[in-house]
Write an enzyme that holds these catalytic residues in place. Structure first.
Site, PDB file in Angstrom:
ATOM      1  N   HIS A 291       1.028  -0.988   0.494  1.00 23.16           N
ATOM      2  CA  HIS A 291      -0.134  -0.236  -0.101  1.00 23.16           C
ATOM      3  C   HIS A 291       1.025   1.180   0.336  1.00 23.16           C
ATOM      4  O   HIS A 291       0.806   1.643  -0.864  1.00 23.16           O
ATOM      5  CB  HIS A 291      -0.864  -0.330   1.132  1.00 23.16           C
ATOM      6  CG  HIS A 291      -2.139   0.517   1.374  1.00 23.16           C
ATOM      7  ND1 HIS A 291      -2.156   2.196   0.632  1.00 23.16           N
ATOM      8  CD2 HIS A 291      -2.841   1.171   1.793  1.00 23.16           C
ATOM      9  CE1 HIS A 291      -3.468   2.224   0.410  1.00 23.16           C
ATOM     10  NE2 HIS A 291      -3.494   2.393   2.060  1.00 23.16           N
ATOM     11  N   HIS A 330      -2.239  -0.900 -11.960  1.00 25.28           N
ATOM     12  CA  HIS A 330      -3.131  -0.239 -10.742  1.00 25.28           C
ATOM     13  C   HIS A 330      -4.441  -1.114 -11.165  1.00 25.28           C
ATOM     14  O   HIS A 330      -4.550  -1.600 -11.862  1.00 25.28           O
ATOM     15  CB  HIS A 330      -2.961   1.248 -10.666  1.00 25.28           C
ATOM     16  CG  HIS A 330      -3.779   1.896  -9.623  1.00 25.28           C
ATOM     17  ND1 HIS A 330      -4.730   1.792  -8.836  1.00 25.28           N
ATOM     18  CD2 HIS A 330      -3.670   2.527  -8.479  1.00 25.28           C
ATOM     19  CE1 HIS A 330      -5.063   2.491  -8.025  1.00 25.28           C
ATOM     20  NE2 HIS A 330      -3.907   2.747  -7.442  1.00 25.28           N
ATOM     21  N   ASP A 386       2.713   6.155  -7.787  1.00 27.12           N
ATOM     22  CA  ASP A 386       4.068   6.318  -6.978  1.00 27.12           C
ATOM     23  C   ASP A 386       5.681   6.162  -7.622  1.00 27.12           C
ATOM     24  O   ASP A 386       6.831   5.964  -7.462  1.00 27.12           O
ATOM     25  CB  ASP A 386       3.893   5.120  -6.381  1.00 27.12           C
ATOM     26  CG  ASP A 386       3.719   4.617  -4.418  1.00 27.12           C
ATOM     27  OD1 ASP A 386       3.656   6.093  -4.286  1.00 27.12           O
ATOM     28  OD2 ASP A 386       2.835   4.000  -5.055  1.00 27.12           O
TER      29      ASP A 386
HETATM   30  N1  ACO Z   1       5.585  -4.859 -14.705  1.00 26.28           N
HETATM   31  C1  ACO Z   1       4.956  -5.474 -15.257  1.00 26.28           C
HETATM   32  N2  ACO Z   1       3.612  -6.452 -15.539  1.00 26.28           N
HETATM   33  C2  ACO Z   1       2.478  -6.428 -14.785  1.00 26.28           C
HETATM   34  C3  ACO Z   1       2.625  -4.827 -13.743  1.00 26.28           C
HETATM   35  C4  ACO Z   1       3.729  -4.126 -13.995  1.00 26.28           C
HETATM   36  N3  ACO Z   1       4.319  -3.038 -12.925  1.00 26.28           N
HETATM   37  N4  ACO Z   1       1.638  -4.944 -13.039  1.00 26.28           N
HETATM   38  C5  ACO Z   1       0.836  -5.557 -14.276  1.00 26.28           C
HETATM   39  N5  ACO Z   1       1.796  -6.381 -14.508  1.00 26.28           N
HETATM   40  C6  ACO Z   1       0.691  -7.494 -15.549  1.00 26.28           C
HETATM   41  C7  ACO Z   1       0.695  -8.637 -14.523  1.00 26.28           C
HETATM   42  O1  ACO Z   1       1.905  -9.358 -14.806  1.00 26.28           O
HETATM   43  C8  ACO Z   1      -0.669  -9.279 -16.240  1.00 26.28           C
HETATM   44  O2  ACO Z   1       0.161 -10.058 -16.668  1.00 26.28           O
HETATM   45  P1  ACO Z   1      -0.962 -11.460 -17.392  1.00 26.28           P
HETATM   46  O3  ACO Z   1      -1.444 -10.856 -17.712  1.00 26.28           O
HETATM   47  O4  ACO Z   1       0.424 -11.305 -18.769  1.00 26.28           O
HETATM   48  O5  ACO Z   1      -0.044 -12.341 -16.151  1.00 26.28           O
HETATM   49  C9  ACO Z   1      -1.562  -8.674 -16.048  1.00 26.28           C
HETATM   50  O6  ACO Z   1      -0.301  -7.007 -15.746  1.00 26.28           O
HETATM   51  C10 ACO Z   1      -2.220  -8.068 -14.936  1.00 26.28           C
HETATM   52  O7  ACO Z   1      -2.097  -8.292 -13.915  1.00 26.28           O
HETATM   53  P2  ACO Z   1      -2.514  -8.092 -12.154  1.00 26.28           P
HETATM   54  O8  ACO Z   1      -0.956  -8.014 -11.675  1.00 26.28           O
HETATM   55  O9  ACO Z   1      -3.388  -9.185 -12.156  1.00 26.28           O
HETATM   56  O10 ACO Z   1      -3.242  -6.826 -11.977  1.00 26.28           O
HETATM   57  P3  ACO Z   1      -3.333  -5.680 -10.127  1.00 26.28           P
HETATM   58  O11 ACO Z   1      -4.374  -5.152 -10.873  1.00 26.28           O
HETATM   59  O12 ACO Z   1      -3.544  -7.434  -9.645  1.00 26.28           O
HETATM   60  O13 ACO Z   1      -2.392  -5.864  -9.523  1.00 26.28           O
HETATM   61  C11 ACO Z   1      -0.810  -3.934  -9.213  1.00 26.28           C
HETATM   62  C12 ACO Z   1      -1.803  -4.748  -9.444  1.00 26.28           C
HETATM   63  C13 ACO Z   1      -0.324  -4.528  -7.943  1.00 26.28           C
HETATM   64  C14 ACO Z   1      -0.518  -2.406  -8.670  1.00 26.28           C
HETATM   65  C15 ACO Z   1       0.673  -4.284 -10.448  1.00 26.28           C
HETATM   66  O14 ACO Z   1       0.184  -3.482 -11.334  1.00 26.28           O
HETATM   67  C16 ACO Z   1       1.549  -3.538  -9.593  1.00 26.28           C
HETATM   68  O15 ACO Z   1       2.022  -4.900  -9.386  1.00 26.28           O
HETATM   69  N6  ACO Z   1       2.212  -2.936 -10.408  1.00 26.28           N
HETATM   70  C17 ACO Z   1       3.697  -2.370  -9.842  1.00 26.28           C
HETATM   71  C18 ACO Z   1       3.597  -2.466  -7.609  1.00 26.28           C
HETATM   72  C19 ACO Z   1       3.566  -0.613  -8.245  1.00 26.28           C
HETATM   73  O16 ACO Z   1       3.836   0.359  -8.345  1.00 26.28           O
HETATM   74  N7  ACO Z   1       2.306  -0.895  -7.206  1.00 26.28           N
HETATM   75  C20 ACO Z   1       1.686   0.751  -6.185  1.00 26.28           C
HETATM   76  C21 ACO Z   1       0.338   0.968  -6.678  1.00 26.28           C
HETATM   77  S1  ACO Z   1      -0.606   2.725  -6.514  1.00 26.28           S
HETATM   78  C22 ACO Z   1      -0.569   2.678  -4.652  1.00 26.28           C
HETATM   79  O17 ACO Z   1      -0.550   1.602  -4.082  1.00 26.28           O
HETATM   80  C23 ACO Z   1      -0.680   3.589  -3.662  1.00 26.28           C
END
Ligand code: ACO
Length: 451
Positions: A291, A330, A386
């Site tokens: 978070h 996100h 972020d």
């Molecule tokens: N880099 C590369 N690939 C990604 C990323 C990323 N940052 N985020 C998602 N993907 C890909 C996943 O591998 C998945 O691919 P696939 O369909 O081939 O398996 C697809 O995109 C969907 O990803 P999910 O993990 O299902 O998406 P979810 O909504 O659950 O996750 C999250 C969202 C956790 C923010 C994710 O995008 C992530 O890990 N980002 C990096 C961490 C980050 O920046 N977090 C801050 C969020 S903002 C906040 O909290 C204030």
């Protein structure tokens, strides 16, 4: 389906809705329980069905009724709220209906805090009074200083902020009278005004430096910089560009509807403790790396990439699933996070004062490559809030442990606005999810010598 097998689930106990009114003939969902062959008509209001309506769906008299199962609340609205509107598909964020872009450009953090808490922008005199009230409550009881002094020298400032916020409830025992609007108001003022003081004290503790008292001549963000960085000078004069950038960061973090920490505040608050305890729960949630900690991960990633020449390799690694591009993607935004765009501009303003962070060039190039790449386009992965915020905090001289603390200062106004909304909502009760029990049943106790 035969008529006798149809059951209409009553809407009689529903409160009035925001303009949607009672559902018309078409605003219903018909479900058939194949176990019994019976059909049920469930009202749809504001695009939702009520989970409790499904309780009427039973196999027989003794059946508890159908429940909905939704771990992590992926598709469950837990409240009605008029605080923040979020449309992740189109990248829209509004506080009380005002677009975040306009607020970041034209408003101040304290004005935004007023807006979140009261629902409307203040008049000039209301704003002056609000600013005055917040300013004169920035001091904390001297015992809080001693309390903070008890932490180890290397204590995490977020842990200190969490504990100190909880401890405030013991300094204001009357705060538990949450049904009194005036009481709620004074605690609101105290929480927003004291959070920067506690945050700065936690930072100075880690630095081994004496605490700096608030300077009531300074505005909210300028005073925070004063409490963080004042050394031997008689009067700390914050750089107006840094002060403004910080104010903008606080505005961008002020609220984000029912995220993990806000849900924690509402859930704990539903048991009706004082607001300090409820907000401490929010800080605890924000302490978690999923978070409040992603911007730290972005910095680590940029340091690891080290040079622009290494970006293509890094991006290939992301596409092969070896690592994630931190600060991208996100759960809700499937478009450019509007806050990321504003933060990018704020970063440029800050670097004008502090000198350019070489990691910014890596970040900019990484972003432009990713935005053109099919892997990211197909998955709708855009920079989130972020991606740039850590760079700004680092430029301000903050250690990474302070990043979630900065988030908590801004988010306090949102937490308290949401808490107040919950307290005033006649439909809310103590939060109490259900479970699907998967364990053993009715076992006889076995004495220890027979196990
Ligand atoms: N880099 C590369 N690939 C990604 C990323 C990323 N940052 N985020 C998602 N993907 C890909 C996943 O591998 C998945 O691919 P696939 O369909 O081939 O398996 C697809 O995109 C969907 O990803 P999910 O993990 O299902 O998406 P979810 O909504 O659950 O996750 C999250 C969202 C956790 C923010 C994710 O995008 C992530 O890990 N980002 C990096 C961490 C980050 O920046 N977090 C801050 C969020 S903002 C906040 O909290 C204030």
């Amino acid at each position: 389906m035969s008529k006798e097998n149809e059951t209409t689930i009553s809407t009689a106990s529903r409160p009035e809705t925001n303009g949607a009114g009672a559902p018309s003939g078409e605003e219903t969902l018909t479900v058939t329980d194949n176990r019994t062959g019976r059909s049920y008509e469930v009202p749809i209001v504001d695009g939702t069905v009520r989970a409790l309506d499904f309780r009427a769906i039973r196999v027989d008299e003794d059946d508890f009724g159908l429940m909905t199962y939704d771990p992590a609340f992926m598709n469950t609205a837990a409240c009605r709220s008029s605080v923040t509107y979020l449309d992740g598909t189109n990248g829209v964020l509004e506080y009380r209906g005002y677009p975040i872009e306009q607020l970041a450009e034209r408003s101040s953090y304290l004005e935004v805090a007023y807006l979140l808490v009261h629902g409307e922008l203040p008049t000039a005199s209301q704003l002056a009074d609000w600013q005055h009230q917040i300013t004169i409550h920035t001091f904390v009881h001297e015992n809080i200083k001693e309390f903070l002094g008890g932490f180890r020298h290397d204590a995490h400032p977020m842990g200190m902020l969490l504990s100190a916020t909880g401890a405030l409830s013991t300094f204001y025992p009357e705060a538990d009278d949450i049904d009194d609007p005036e009481n709620r108001h004074i605690q609101t003022i105290r929480l927003i005004s004291k959070m920067p003081t506690l945050a700065a004290f936690a930072y100075r503790h880690a630095q081994g430096q004496p605490y700096v008292y608030p300077d009531n001549d300074l505005a909210y963000s300028g005073n925070f910089l004063n409490m963080m960085y004042k050394m031997t000078e008689l009067k700390y004069e914050p750089d107006p560009r840094l002060e403004r950038a910080l104010d903008v960061l606080f505005i961008l973090h002020a609220d984000h509807e029912q995220n993990c920490s806000t849900s924690a505040v509402r859930s704990v608050g539903s048991a009706k403790p004082d607001p300090y305890s409820a907000v401490a729960a929010g800080i605890a949630a924000l302490y978690g790396p999923l978070h409040g900690g992603a911007n730290e991960a972005v910095l680590r990633m940029l340091r690891r990439i080290k040079h622009r020449d290494n970006i293509p390799d890094f991006v290939n690694g992301v596409k092969e699933g070896k690592q994630r591009l931190m600060g991208f993607g996100h759960r809700v935004y499937k478009n450019y996070d509007p806050r990321a765009r504003i933060i990018k501009k704020a970063a440029e303003d800050v670097f004008e004062v502090t000198g350019r962070n070489p990691l910014l060039d890596i970040a900019l190039e990484l972003e432009s490559i990713a935005l053109e790449d099919d892997y990211f386009i197909e998955r709708k992965l855009y920079p989130n809030v972020d991606f740039y915020s850590g760079l700004i905090y680092e430029a301000l001289g903050l250690p990474v442990a302070m990043f979630p603390v900065m988030f908590a200062i801004g988010r306090t106004s949102g937490w308290i606005a949401q808490w107040r909304e919950m307290v005033e909502d006649p439909e809310q009760k103590i939060s109490r999810p259900r479970q699907i029990y998967t364990g053993e049943r009715a076992r006889d106790y076995i004495p220890i010598d027979q196990r």
